[in-house]
Design a protein around this motif. Sequence first.
Motif, PDB file in Angstrom:
ATOM      1  N   PHE A  73      17.350  21.363 -10.097  1.00  0.00           N
ATOM      2  CA  PHE A  73      16.885  19.783  -9.142  1.00  0.00           C
ATOM      3  C   PHE A  73      18.879  18.906  -9.434  1.00  0.00           C
ATOM      4  O   PHE A  73      18.890  18.636  -8.296  1.00  0.00           O
ATOM      5  CB  PHE A  73      16.029  19.283  -9.903  1.00  0.00           C
ATOM      6  CG  PHE A  73      16.188  18.072  -9.954  1.00  0.00           C
ATOM      7  CD1 PHE A  73      14.943  17.130  -8.651  1.00  0.00           C
ATOM      8  CD2 PHE A  73      17.049  16.575 -10.793  1.00  0.00           C
ATOM      9  CE1 PHE A  73      15.742  15.712  -8.516  1.00  0.00           C
ATOM     10  CE2 PHE A  73      17.152  15.427 -10.751  1.00  0.00           C
ATOM     11  CZ  PHE A  73      16.349  14.990  -8.916  1.00  0.00           C
ATOM     12  N   SER A  78      15.433  21.905  -3.479  1.00  0.00           N
ATOM     13  CA  SER A  78      14.382  20.962  -3.086  1.00  0.00           C
ATOM     14  C   SER A  78      12.937  21.787  -3.264  1.00  0.00           C
ATOM     15  O   SER A  78      12.533  22.276  -3.997  1.00  0.00           O
ATOM     16  CB  SER A  78      14.477  20.601  -1.587  1.00  0.00           C
ATOM     17  OG  SER A  78      13.579  22.611  -0.927  1.00  0.00           O
ATOM     18  N   ARG A  79      11.673  19.978  -3.405  1.00  0.00           N
ATOM     19  CA  ARG A  79      10.188  21.259  -4.414  1.00  0.00           C
ATOM     20  C   ARG A  79       9.607  21.719  -3.252  1.00  0.00           C
ATOM     21  O   ARG A  79       9.026  23.084  -3.260  1.00  0.00           O
ATOM     22  CB  ARG A  79       9.384  19.316  -4.281  1.00  0.00           C
ATOM     23  CG  ARG A  79       8.520  20.225  -4.449  1.00  0.00           C
ATOM     24  CD  ARG A  79       8.182  18.784  -5.249  1.00  0.00           C
ATOM     25  NE  ARG A  79       6.502  18.516  -6.093  1.00  0.00           N
ATOM     26  CZ  ARG A  79       5.288  18.927  -5.609  1.00  0.00           C
ATOM     27  NH1 ARG A  79       4.838  18.976  -4.810  1.00  0.00           N
ATOM     28  NH2 ARG A  79       4.509  18.704  -6.803  1.00  0.00           N
ATOM     29  N   GLU A  80      10.360  21.848  -2.141  1.00  0.00           N
ATOM     30  CA  GLU A  80       9.582  23.196  -1.181  1.00  0.00           C
ATOM     31  C   GLU A  80      10.372  24.356  -1.619  1.00  0.00           C
ATOM     32  O   GLU A  80      10.184  26.035  -0.977  1.00  0.00           O
ATOM     33  CB  GLU A  80       9.847  22.523   0.492  1.00  0.00           C
ATOM     34  CG  GLU A  80       9.244  21.414   0.689  1.00  0.00           C
ATOM     35  CD  GLU A  80       9.431  19.681   0.496  1.00  0.00           C
ATOM     36  OE1 GLU A  80      10.185  19.596  -0.154  1.00  0.00           O
ATOM     37  OE2 GLU A  80       9.067  19.362   0.616  1.00  0.00           O
ATOM     38  N   ILE A 105       7.011  23.429 -11.756  1.00  0.00           N
ATOM     39  CA  ILE A 105       6.741  22.925 -11.251  1.00  0.00           C
ATOM     40  C   ILE A 105       6.541  21.881 -11.772  1.00  0.00           C
ATOM     41  O   ILE A 105       7.162  20.371 -11.346  1.00  0.00           O
ATOM     42  CB  ILE A 105       5.672  23.198 -10.027  1.00  0.00           C
ATOM     43  CG1 ILE A 105       5.966  22.071  -8.478  1.00  0.00           C
ATOM     44  CG2 ILE A 105       4.407  23.298 -10.841  1.00  0.00           C
ATOM     45  CD1 ILE A 105       7.453  22.463  -8.159  1.00  0.00           C
ATOM     46  N   ASP A 109       9.649  18.844 -11.637  1.00  0.00           N
ATOM     47  CA  ASP A 109       8.714  17.108 -10.958  1.00  0.00           C
ATOM     48  C   ASP A 109       9.554  16.271 -12.146  1.00  0.00           C
ATOM     49  O   ASP A 109       9.537  15.051 -11.485  1.00  0.00           O
ATOM     50  CB  ASP A 109       7.359  17.263 -10.904  1.00  0.00           C
ATOM     51  CG  ASP A 109       6.784  18.111  -9.591  1.00  0.00           C
ATOM     52  OD1 ASP A 109       7.902  18.812  -8.497  1.00  0.00           O
ATOM     53  OD2 ASP A 109       5.582  17.830  -9.692  1.00  0.00           O
TER      54      ASP A 109
END
Length: 115
Positions: A73, A78-80, A105, A109
């Motif tokens: 992070f 990116s989350r993708e 994940i 997040d």
Amino acid sequence: MNLDWKAFTNELSGGLRELRGGTPEVMKGFSAIAQAAMKADALDVKTKELIALAISVAVRCDDCIGFHAKAAFDKGASREEVFETLGMAIYMGAGPAVMYAGHAIEAFDQFGKSS
């Protein structure tokens, strides 16, 4: 799992400090390996953190997941990108990696949310 990943990684810091004090030469050596491995060269640091996150999932290390999810992070993943990374970890680690990918994940997040 609903683990508070920020608190979890903060709690680990005390034990790691103790370890550095109790085995200073070993930990200096480990730190030197980490610095050499993370140095940007053919791969950038973000990519290396994503690789470390995938390995963390594949070897089922919650502590490692926490640290590398935060680092990914912090390095701008990116989350993708994290999902694609987790897909590779699942491919290489099968069923157990699926369970730990869920941890990863969730950790990513949480580090992405403001404190």
